[in-house]
Design a protein around this motif. Structure first.
Motif, short mmCIF file in Angstrom:
data_model
loop_
_atom_site.label_atom_id
_atom_site.label_comp_id
_atom_site.label_asym_id
_atom_site.label_seq_id
_atom_site.Cartn_x
_atom_site.Cartn_y
_atom_site.Cartn_z
N MET A 6 59.63 20.31 65.09
CA MET A 6 59.33 19.36 63.59
C MET A 6 57.73 18.68 64.96
N SER A 7 56.11 18.37 64.06
CA SER A 7 55.59 17.28 64.50
C SER A 7 55.84 15.79 64.78
N PHE A 8 55.67 14.88 65.64
CA PHE A 8 55.71 13.66 65.82
C PHE A 8 55.01 13.56 64.29
N THR A 9 53.93 13.80 63.96
CA THR A 9 52.60 13.56 63.17
C THR A 9 53.32 13.82 62.05
N ASP A 10 54.24 14.58 61.11
CA ASP A 10 53.83 15.55 59.97
C ASP A 10 55.32 14.67 59.49
N LYS A 11 55.79 14.04 58.19
CA LYS A 11 57.30 14.27 58.19
C LYS A 11 57.56 14.15 56.42
N ARG A 12 56.28 14.78 56.25
CA ARG A 12 56.60 14.78 54.61
C ARG A 12 57.23 15.53 54.43
N PRO A 13 58.46 16.07 53.30
CA PRO A 13 59.82 16.82 53.43
C PRO A 13 58.45 17.73 53.15
N LEU A 14 57.78 18.18 52.20
CA LEU A 14 56.67 19.80 52.16
C LEU A 14 56.87 20.47 53.27
N SER A 15 55.43 19.80 53.82
CA SER A 15 54.82 20.25 54.81
C SER A 15 56.01 20.29 56.25
N TRP A 16 57.11 19.58 56.37
CA TRP A 16 58.21 19.85 56.83
C TRP A 16 58.73 21.74 56.54
N LEU A 17 59.17 21.23 54.86
CA LEU A 17 59.55 22.98 54.85
C LEU A 17 58.09 24.34 54.94
N LEU A 18 57.42 23.99 54.59
CA LEU A 18 56.25 24.97 55.33
C LEU A 18 56.35 25.48 56.10
N GLN A 19 56.23 23.82 57.06
CA GLN A 19 56.64 24.87 58.81
C GLN A 19 57.36 25.22 59.36
N GLN A 20 59.17 24.98 58.53
CA GLN A 20 60.03 26.59 58.67
C GLN A 20 59.71 27.92 58.17
N PHE A 21 58.57 28.00 57.84
CA PHE A 21 58.37 29.02 57.80
C PHE A 21 57.25 30.17 58.41
N GLN A 22 56.85 29.38 59.46
CA GLN A 22 55.81 29.67 59.73
C GLN A 22 55.96 30.46 60.52
N LEU A 23 55.33 31.51 61.69
CA LEU A 23 55.85 32.76 62.50
C LEU A 23 54.94 31.44 63.51
N GLN A 24 56.19 31.95 64.65
CA GLN A 24 55.30 31.44 65.86
C GLN A 24 54.26 32.41 67.30
N PRO A 25 53.56 31.70 68.08
CA PRO A 25 52.48 32.46 68.57
C PRO A 25 53.41 33.88 68.97
N GLY A 26 52.97 34.89 69.23
CA GLY A 26 53.16 36.28 69.54
C GLY A 26 53.23 36.83 69.04
N LYS A 27 53.13 38.37 69.21
CA LYS A 27 53.75 39.13 68.76
C LYS A 27 55.07 40.13 68.35
N PRO A 28 54.76 41.06 67.14
CA PRO A 28 56.36 41.54 66.16
C PRO A 28 56.65 41.82 67.50
N ALA A 29 57.97 42.24 67.56
CA ALA A 29 58.66 43.22 69.04
C ALA A 29 58.81 44.31 67.57
N ILE A 30 57.97 45.12 68.15
CA ILE A 30 57.99 46.14 67.55
C ILE A 30 59.41 46.94 68.04
N ALA A 31 59.69 47.51 68.69
CA ALA A 31 60.53 48.42 70.39
C ALA A 31 62.08 47.39 69.78
N SER A 32 62.29 46.35 69.50
CA SER A 32 63.77 46.38 69.19
C SER A 32 63.29 46.42 67.91
N GLY A 33 62.95 46.20 67.15
CA GLY A 33 63.07 46.84 65.15
C GLY A 33 63.36 48.60 65.75
N LEU A 34 62.58 49.38 66.37
CA LEU A 34 63.10 50.33 66.21
C LEU A 34 63.86 51.05 66.87
N ARG A 35 64.40 49.79 68.19
CA ARG A 35 65.72 50.59 68.46
C ARG A 35 66.67 50.09 67.84
#
Length: 762
Positions: free
Chosen positions: A1-30
């Motif tokens: 959670m960001s230090f600066t944004d404690k609003r419930p709706l913003s915090w909830l939306l943050q929980q469903f944001q993708l982290q930086p990076g690419k999908p692990a296609i190899a893991s999915g195929l395996r």
């Protein structure tokens, strides 16, 4: 959670944001292949229900967190295979007797909870074996028929073995891939860190948000660097010596640390320069060089991961040439006005020169690493690498299993209390589901088991992600069951959901749950375990399990972060103090400079403690409002501790240009006073008392400012006669101006720290 944004709706939306990076296609195929085989065999042979056992075992073993060296992965997956089989057997032996099942559940979950003491791999293995125990106890296990029990245990063992053989068979082709991947990840996170540095002066209104993102990016690099060192050590210390590839990877790993230090110092210089008018004349060129450096590091990451030659760096070189040209033009314009020039303008010009020099060294370092990447792909040895002093990273001494358990078998241990809390809540959920004979009641137990974390913040975050994800995923699963009637089509949908879920697992736990939930509903539907009603039950049970997890975390032996934060802050301040003392000792006694390794070790320790303090503060912000208390001082404290670290790192980087021929007369007194203040601030946390009054730091700074003013005035007089000759005055100006600037910032940071800590201790 960001230090600066404690609003419930913003915090909830943050929980469903993708982290930086690419999908692990190899893991999915395996995962697709791992699960597709047992499911296909079950459908073809007409034993879909029995194949579900093997499918679950294969799935669970495949979900073990086994990032690391080949040997670590092999041990983890073999342990997981044996674990799920043993858990299935134990569940079968006790499932028919509630009086036996309840204490067994408590004991199994308590022991699994204690596995957290032994690291992430042990924790991951214990979690999936616990999940298998809960599911087997409620759904599959039975001791009424011995041949069936043996068959089911065999299916568990076969499913786990299938995943292990497939995964290890793929890894063994290139056993050094884990090390290569961790190094590539380091350079990718380093690219993001450098890119954020270019934004230092672009959004002054969003400075606090930028600082938080910058510090989080720095922590990510430090964590990835620590992981890379650990993986490298695991692979090569068991051999008689590192291979050529091993040495090249180690050099790339250690160069990351140097680039981080350069970027931290560069960020400090940008912060100073951006407050003055001359900076705007070079800002576009400076920003371009930093952006091109970030792009170059990203391309290096891709080249390392794919085993290719280093990328083309012509754009980076051209941007640096443009910066140097523009700086020379600006310098000429300023110095041509020497008669009317002010010492402040000259100081700004010096700082811009320092920024240019820092960027030049950064570009040179990137070029060096690009050459190593090319050698790595071609299997060559460059003389510059052969001549470098390559020493493997030091590893901390590890306690024995028994010693670790003995030291933590007390209520003072956070993980011991967590294991006990986990066992009590899971057993209670199991008991409620059995007494009231709730359909699919074991889902309540599973949700509580997975959601409950050692701290309330982690529990609340996981609970929200899991419950909301389950609701959305349950709706998707119900819709699929109502729309898709063909058994083969259901199996295809199941495999596709698993593929996508495993591919995005590392990017977003919430989205992983959204996709995992309909996959489980479809799997149960394939074994004729219910229709769309299963989705409704899944949603209800997950909600109930989440409530249980939150209540358990809040009511059972809580140890709030507010109680633990002072001890962590004390360690953090002392680590930064030790770093400062070593750096300033080199300024006071340049003839007895400590070796670079000493500073690097203290810097790394301070960086780790800074990251730990930041993580502790994040957990505090996730706790209930009436528990966490006033958080604004904590936020300020985190920012200024990191600011102090950045200032000291800038001084450490400047040491390479410091001869010590000219010394500030008040430097030792100022340094001793700063050390005294920091020791007192650490003691204040240790003793739970307000710090002593702040000494008169400004008097020492004033004397240093007067000396700098005299140096600048003398240098401006020299420029009128000869601006290109390297004189003792010019040497002193170049050495002492950055030192004076950083001492200014350090004193300001010390004052803020003292004020904030006084507020906290009151």
């Amino acid at each position: 959670m960001s230090f600066t944004d404690k609003r419930p709706l913003s915090w909830l939306l943050q929980q469903f944001q993708l982290q930086p990076g690419k999908p692990a296609i190899a893991s999915g195929l395996r995962s697709l292949f791992v699960l597709g085989v047992p499911i296909g065999i079950g459908i073809i042979t007409g034993h879909a229900a029995e194949s579900a056992i093997a499918t679950m075992a294969a799935w669970f073993v495949g979900m073990v967190n086994v990032d690391g060296a080949y040997r670590q992965r092999a041990i983890a997956m073999i342990a997981a295979t044996i674990g799920v089989t043993v858990m299935f057997l134990i569940a079968s032996l006790v499932s028919d007797h509630l009086w036996l099942a309840v204490p067994t559940t408590f004991l199994v979950i308590f022991i699994a909870g204690l596995a957290n003491l032994y690291g992430n791999v042990a924790s991951s293995v214990s979690l999936i074996t616990s999940i298998m125990f809960v599911i087997a106890l409620a759904k599959f296990a039975s001791f009424s028929n011995l041949p069936t029990l043996i068959q089911h245990c065999g299916l568990c063992l076969a499913g786990g073995t299938w995943t292990t053989l497939l995964s290890l068979g793929l890894w063994v082709v290139r056993p050094d891939v884990p090390a290569i991947q961790t190094v590539a990840n380091c350079y990718l996170s380093l690219s993001n860190f450098v890119d954020l540095a270019s934004q230092r002066s672009l959004n002054p209104r969003d400075r606090q948000e930028w600082e938080q993102r910058f510090l989080q990016a720095q922590d990510t690099v430090i964590q990835n660097l620590t992981s890379a060192r650990s993986v490298w050590t695991t692979i090569w210390t068991r051999q008689r010596g590192a291979t050529l590839r091993g040495n090249q990877l180690l050099v790339l790993i250690e160069d990351i640390n140097q680039i981080v230090n350069s970027v931290v110092a560069l960020s400090e210089l940008l912060a100073i320069a951006s407050e003055h008018q001359l900076f705007s004349r070079l800002q576009p060129e400076i920003q371009q060089v930093i952006e091109q450096s970030a792009i170059a590091l990203q391309m290096l990451s891709q080249a390392i991961a794919k085993g290719k030659n280093s990328p083309y760096l012509g754009d980076l070189d051209r941007s640096l040439e443009a910066l140097e040209h523009q700086r020379q033009v600006l310098r000429s314009q300023v110095l041509n006005q020497t008669i009317n020039a002010q010492t402040d303008d000259y100081s700004d010009l010096l700082n811009l020169g320092k920024i240019t020099a820092s960027l030049t060294k950064l570009v040179e370092q990137i070029h060096t690493d690009a050459e190593i990447v090319t050698d790595l792909s071609q299997g060559k040895l460059r003389n510059s690498i052969a001549q470098r002093d390559i020493s493997p990273p030091a590893q901390p001494e590890r306690s024995t299993i028994i010693d670790t358990l003995r030291n933590n078998f007390t209520f003072d241990s956070v993980l011991f209390r967590h294991a006990l809390r986990l066992a009590l809540i899971t057993t209670f959920a199991e008991l409620i589901a059995s007494i009231f004979q709730l359909p699919r009641g074991y889902w309540i137990t599973l949700t509580a088991l997975v959601a409950l974390k050692p701290n309330f913040g982690g529990t609340s975050q996981t609970t929200v992600q899991r419950v909301v994800g389950t609701i959305l995923g349950g709706i998707i699963g119900i819709a699929l069951i109502l729309l898709v009637k063909n058994q083969l089509a259901i199996a295809v949908c199941f495999l596709l959901l698993v593929f996508v879920a495993m591919s995005v697992r590392s990017l977003s736990y919430s989205i992983f749950i959204i996709l995992l939930t309909p996959a489980i509903i479809l799997l149960l539907n394939m074994i004729s375990a219910g229709g769309w009603e299963v989705g409704v039950l899944r949603i209800f049970d997950s909600f109930a399990g989440g409530v249980l997890a939150l209540l358990g975390s809040y009511l059972l032996f809580p140890r709030w972060e507010r109680q633990q934060l002072p001890a962590q802050l004390e360690k953090t301040i002392r680590a930064n103090l030790a770093y400062f003392q070593q750096v300033i000792a080199n300024y006071l006694h340049p003839e007895h400079n400590a070796i670079a390794d000493s500073i690097n070790i203290l810097r790394h320790q301070a960086a780790l403690e800074n990251a730990n303090a930041n993580a502790s503060a994040q957990r505090l912000f996730s706790e209930p409002r009436h528990i966490q208390g006033e958080i604004e001082p904590v936020m300020t404290l985190m920012i200024y501790i990191r600011g102090f670290f950045s200032s000291v790192t800038t001084l450490a980087e400047h040491l390479r240009e410091f001869s010590g021929e000219y010394q500030f007369t008040e430097l030792k007194q100022l340094a001793d006073t700063i050390v005294q203040v920091l020791e007192n601030l650490a003691d204040a946390f240790e003793q739970g008392q307000p710090p002593q009054p702040l000494p008169a730091l400004d008097s020492y700074l004033e004397a240093i400012h007067n000396q700098i003013q005299q140096l600048h005035t003398a240098r401006l007089s020299e420029i009128a006669s000869n601006s290109n000759t390297l004189t003792p005055t010019l040497q002193a100006v170049r050495e002492q101006t950055p030192l004076s600037t950083e001492l200014d910032r350090i004193v300001n940071e010390i004052k803020v720290l003292h004020c904030v800590i006084a507020r906290l201790q009151e």
